[in-house]
Design a protein around this motif. Structure first.
Motif, PDB file in Angstrom:
ATOM      1  N   LEU A   1       1.047   3.602 -32.839  1.00 26.33           N
ATOM      2  CA  LEU A   1       0.055   3.957 -31.818  1.00 26.33           C
ATOM      3  C   LEU A   1       0.314   3.194 -30.525  1.00 26.33           C
ATOM      4  CD1 LEU A   1      -3.287   4.136 -33.811  1.00 26.33           C
ATOM      5  CD2 LEU A   1      -2.013   6.029 -32.815  1.00 26.33           C
ATOM      6  N   THR A   2       0.584   1.905 -30.659  1.00 22.00           N
ATOM      7  CA  THR A   2       0.862   1.079 -29.484  1.00 22.00           C
ATOM      8  C   THR A   2       2.066   1.624 -28.733  1.00 22.00           C
ATOM      9  OG1 THR A   2      -0.110  -0.880 -30.508  1.00 22.00           O
ATOM     10  CG2 THR A   2       1.455  -1.258 -28.705  1.00 22.00           C
ATOM     11  N   ALA A   3       3.122   1.985 -29.446  1.00 19.58           N
ATOM     12  CA  ALA A   3       4.329   2.530 -28.810  1.00 19.58           C
ATOM     13  C   ALA A   3       4.020   3.840 -28.081  1.00 19.58           C
ATOM     14  CB  ALA A   3       5.418   2.734 -29.853  1.00 19.58           C
ATOM     15  N   LEU A   4       3.224   4.696 -28.680  1.00 23.58           N
ATOM     16  CA  LEU A   4       2.886   5.973 -28.060  1.00 23.58           C
ATOM     17  C   LEU A   4       2.063   5.778 -26.791  1.00 23.58           C
ATOM     18  CD1 LEU A   4       2.031   7.993 -31.277  1.00 23.58           C
ATOM     19  CD2 LEU A   4       3.980   8.379 -29.753  1.00 23.58           C
ATOM     20  N   VAL A   5       1.090   4.883 -26.851  1.00 20.90           N
ATOM     21  CA  VAL A   5       0.225   4.638 -25.688  1.00 20.90           C
ATOM     22  C   VAL A   5       1.018   3.985 -24.555  1.00 20.90           C
ATOM     23  CG1 VAL A   5      -1.799   3.351 -24.869  1.00 20.90           C
ATOM     24  CG2 VAL A   5      -1.900   4.583 -27.045  1.00 20.90           C
TER      25      VAL A   5
ATOM     26  N   THR B   1      -8.646   4.438 -39.603  1.00 20.92           N
ATOM     27  CA  THR B   1      -9.031   4.349 -38.199  1.00 20.92           C
ATOM     28  C   THR B   1      -8.418   3.094 -37.573  1.00 20.92           C
ATOM     29  OG1 THR B   1     -11.097   5.523 -38.592  1.00 20.92           O
ATOM     30  CG2 THR B   1     -10.960   4.218 -36.586  1.00 20.92           C
ATOM     31  N   GLN B   2      -7.739   3.311 -36.469  1.00 22.78           N
ATOM     32  CA  GLN B   2      -7.136   2.232 -35.688  1.00 22.78           C
ATOM     33  C   GLN B   2      -7.867   2.165 -34.351  1.00 22.78           C
ATOM     34  OE1 GLN B   2      -4.639   0.307 -36.734  1.00 22.78           O
ATOM     35  NE2 GLN B   2      -3.829   1.453 -38.447  1.00 22.78           N
ATOM     36  N   GLU B   3      -8.012   0.956 -33.811  1.00 24.00           N
ATOM     37  CA  GLU B   3      -8.639   0.796 -32.505  1.00 24.00           C
ATOM     38  C   GLU B   3      -7.744  -0.056 -31.626  1.00 24.00           C
ATOM     39  OE1 GLU B   3     -13.035   0.342 -31.933  1.00 24.00           O
ATOM     40  OE2 GLU B   3     -12.403  -1.646 -31.257  1.00 24.00           O
ATOM     41  N   LEU B   4      -7.500   0.437 -30.416  1.00 22.09           N
ATOM     42  CA  LEU B   4      -6.674  -0.277 -29.459  1.00 22.09           C
ATOM     43  C   LEU B   4      -7.459  -0.517 -28.183  1.00 22.09           C
ATOM     44  CD1 LEU B   4      -3.379   1.836 -29.638  1.00 22.09           C
ATOM     45  CD2 LEU B   4      -3.873  -0.271 -30.883  1.00 22.09           C
TER      46      LEU B   4
END
Length: 65
Positions: A52-56, A2-5
């Motif tokens: 995830l950061t790149a996708l968001v 689980t990752q949280e941004l």
């Protein structure tokens, strides 16, 4: 894992859908939860935080934490 941004700029259901679909396009099995008031995206995914950061950010939202 689980990752949280912390994400700025998400305000509506369209935002939730855009972020969710972007993540699931790379990891179809990802379980994505978006908390709009808190500006949080939680993803149970095989993708790492950088991916995830790149996708968001590609969807036009700023990852702030």
């Amino acid at each position: 894992m689980t990752q949280e941004l912390k994400v700025a700029g998400m305000t509506c259901g369209h935002c939730v859908r855009a972020v969710t679909l972007a993540i699931q396009a790379r990891d179809p099995q990802a379980k994505v939860q978006v908390d709009l008031p808190a500006g949080l995206v939680r993803a149970d995914t095989t993708l790492d935080r950088a991916a995830l950061t790149a996708l968001v950010t590609a969807e036009g939202y700023a990852v702030t934490g």
